[in-house]
Design a protein around this motif. Structure first.
Motif, PDB file in Angstrom:
ATOM      1  N   ILE A  75      -4.462  16.722  -7.158  1.00 50.61           N
ATOM      2  CA  ILE A  75      -3.912  16.052  -5.972  1.00 50.61           C
ATOM      3  C   ILE A  75      -3.061  17.059  -5.192  1.00 50.61           C
ATOM      4  N   GLU A  76      -3.429  17.272  -3.924  1.00 46.21           N
ATOM      5  CA  GLU A  76      -2.684  18.214  -3.090  1.00 46.21           C
ATOM      6  C   GLU A  76      -1.679  17.512  -2.183  1.00 46.21           C
ATOM      7  N   GLU A  77      -1.977  16.224  -1.817  1.00 37.99           N
ATOM      8  CA  GLU A  77      -1.081  15.547  -0.886  1.00 37.99           C
ATOM      9  C   GLU A  77      -1.300  14.036  -0.972  1.00 37.99           C
ATOM     10  N   VAL A  78      -0.188  13.300  -0.911  1.00 33.98           N
ATOM     11  CA  VAL A  78      -0.239  11.839  -0.776  1.00 33.98           C
ATOM     12  C   VAL A  78      -0.024  11.531   0.702  1.00 33.98           C
ATOM     13  N   LEU A  79      -0.986  10.882   1.327  1.00 36.33           N
ATOM     14  CA  LEU A  79      -1.027  10.787   2.781  1.00 36.33           C
ATOM     15  C   LEU A  79      -0.570   9.446   3.347  1.00 36.33           C
ATOM     16  N   TYR A  80      -0.004   8.567   2.507  1.00 40.24           N
ATOM     17  CA  TYR A  80       0.411   7.262   3.020  1.00 40.24           C
ATOM     18  C   TYR A  80       1.800   6.916   2.494  1.00 40.24           C
ATOM     19  N   THR A  81       2.377   5.862   3.094  1.00 38.76           N
ATOM     20  CA  THR A  81       3.677   5.355   2.661  1.00 38.76           C
ATOM     21  C   THR A  81       3.478   4.005   1.999  1.00 38.76           C
ATOM     22  N   PRO A  82       4.070   3.760   0.835  1.00 41.91           N
ATOM     23  CA  PRO A  82       3.905   2.460   0.177  1.00 41.91           C
ATOM     24  C   PRO A  82       4.281   1.307   1.105  1.00 41.91           C
TER      25      PRO A  82
END
Length: 392
Positions: A75-82
């Motif tokens: 995983i390089e990046e988490v692209l959303y906000t919970p």
């Protein structure tokens, strides 16, 4: 002297016995009949009564997806906000794509090689066909045709491999498959994931609209169907439900029937009935316990205040009416559920019967009564019809 005394005692005993008999026959002054008992009554009339069914239920997400990776990598990046409201195709995670970029480049090179080979093979076949019989035998022409077909197949296979390599490359960006709100990510940057792993990266829930699954006893469903078949219950054209939340607040809007269920639970004897509600403000959360109220139709029945009837050990309701002779008569009623503060009664009563609603505590069957007109207020309390309501 002794004889006269005994005679006097006998006379006294005779008088006492007569008084005792008289008292036993007529009762003491305190036990004298006080006259008819004053009771409050309401006159019953048949009316159109809504057949309302209230059932417990639970909110269920319209759609719920556990998002899993389709390719492996870091995983390089988490692209959303919970809790962010997502649309279909919004990016969620980016996986290291270096291996998939190289695979896509290799596949593209194989396509280029296959295209070049096809061009050479096509020229060879065209020349062999033109010179058939003039330097090329029939066998050589067939061989050239076979080589051309093989070259075309090789190109098709190379193109398919390129298409799949491009698809795998696109899967390195994990996207939302539905519109909804995403939960907290279960992975972070640097975690290694594998294709089709058991653990989800996150969960996305679509709660607008939202389903509500209510449960209803199969016995009640049979009762409703019987009433419709006999013509006693006039069914509404469309079944709609209103919703009561856990804090006793009525949810705005009505739910549309989705399915009435096709099986009965072998453990609870109930059927699941599903409704769909618009939930734009996400007031109803999946998993929330609620109560659904459905107006099935209307029926001709009497409304008997619940305070005026008692349910016995047999499950039957009993109540008192004023008979033609002015006495209290006990009647057995068959109810068909309740509406607001009253029982819905279709048998056991007649039009114009005077139902006793007040003064029931000391009432006995056959007792003489004096009926006084009464009314039942919104709280189910009986009061004299001539007495004005007390305002809060």
């Amino acid at each position: 002297m002794k004889v006269s005394v005994w005679k006097m005692m006998g006379a006294v005993l005779a008088l006492t016995g007569s008084a005792t008999i008289a008292n036993a026959q007529f009762g003491p002054p305190g036990g004298m009949d006080m006259g008819p008992l004053e009771v409050g009554v309401v006159e019953l009339t048949l009316q159109d009564v809504p057949r309302v069914v209230t059932s417990p239920g639970r909110a269920v997400a319209f759609q719920e997806v556990a998002v899993r990776p389709r390719v492996g990598g870091v995983i390089e990046e988490v692209l959303y906000t919970p809790d962010q409201l997502l649309q279909v195709g919004d990016p969620l995670f980016r996986i290291d794509d270096s291996a998939y970029v190289a695979a896509e480049a290799t596949a593209r090179a194989n396509v280029a090689m296959a295209e070049a080979n096809l061009a050479v093979t096509q020229s060879a076949y065209d020349r062999a066909e033109q010179l058939a019989g003039r330097g090329y035998t029939e066998a050589e022409v067939e061989a050239a045709r076979a080589s051309l077909a093989e070259a075309k197949a090789t190109l098709d296979a190379a193109q398919a491999a390129l298409d799949y390599a491009q698809i795998e490359l696109s899967w390195t960006t994990v996207k939302s498959p539905i519109a909804g709100r995403a939960d907290v990510a279960t992975v972070s940057v640097g975690d290694l994931v594998t294709a089709g792993q058991a653990d989800a990266l996150t969960t996305i829930v679509q709660a607008d609209p939202i389903y509500v699954d209510t449960v209803e006893a199969s016995a009640r469903i049979l009762s409703v169907r019987k009433g419709i078949a006999e013509g006693a219950l006039k069914q509404n054209d469309a079944l709609e439900a209103t919703l009561m939340l856990e804090n006793e607040e009525v949810f705005r809007g009505v739910g549309k029937l989705v399915t009435a269920g096709n099986t009965v639970s072998t453990t609870t004897g109930t059927v699941t009935i599903r409704f769909k509600f618009d939930n734009p403000d996400h007031v109803v959360i999946p998993g929330m316990f609620v109560r659904g109220e459905v107006v099935i139709g209307t029926m001709q029945a009497f409304l008997v205040p619940q305070r005026a009837a008692t349910r016995g050990n047999s499950g039957k309701l009993t109540a008192y009416i004023v008979g033609e002779d002015g006495t209290a008569q006990q009647v057995t009623l068959e109810d068909d559920g309740s509406y607001e503060n009253a029982w819905i009664v279709r048998s056991g009563l007649s039009e114009g019967d005077r139902l006793i609603v007040d003064g029931l505590s000391s009432l006995r069957p056959g007792q003489a009564v004096t009926p006084v007109a009464a009314i039942i207020d919104d709280n189910g309390i009986a009061r004299n019809a001539d007495t004005p309501a007390v305002e809060d």
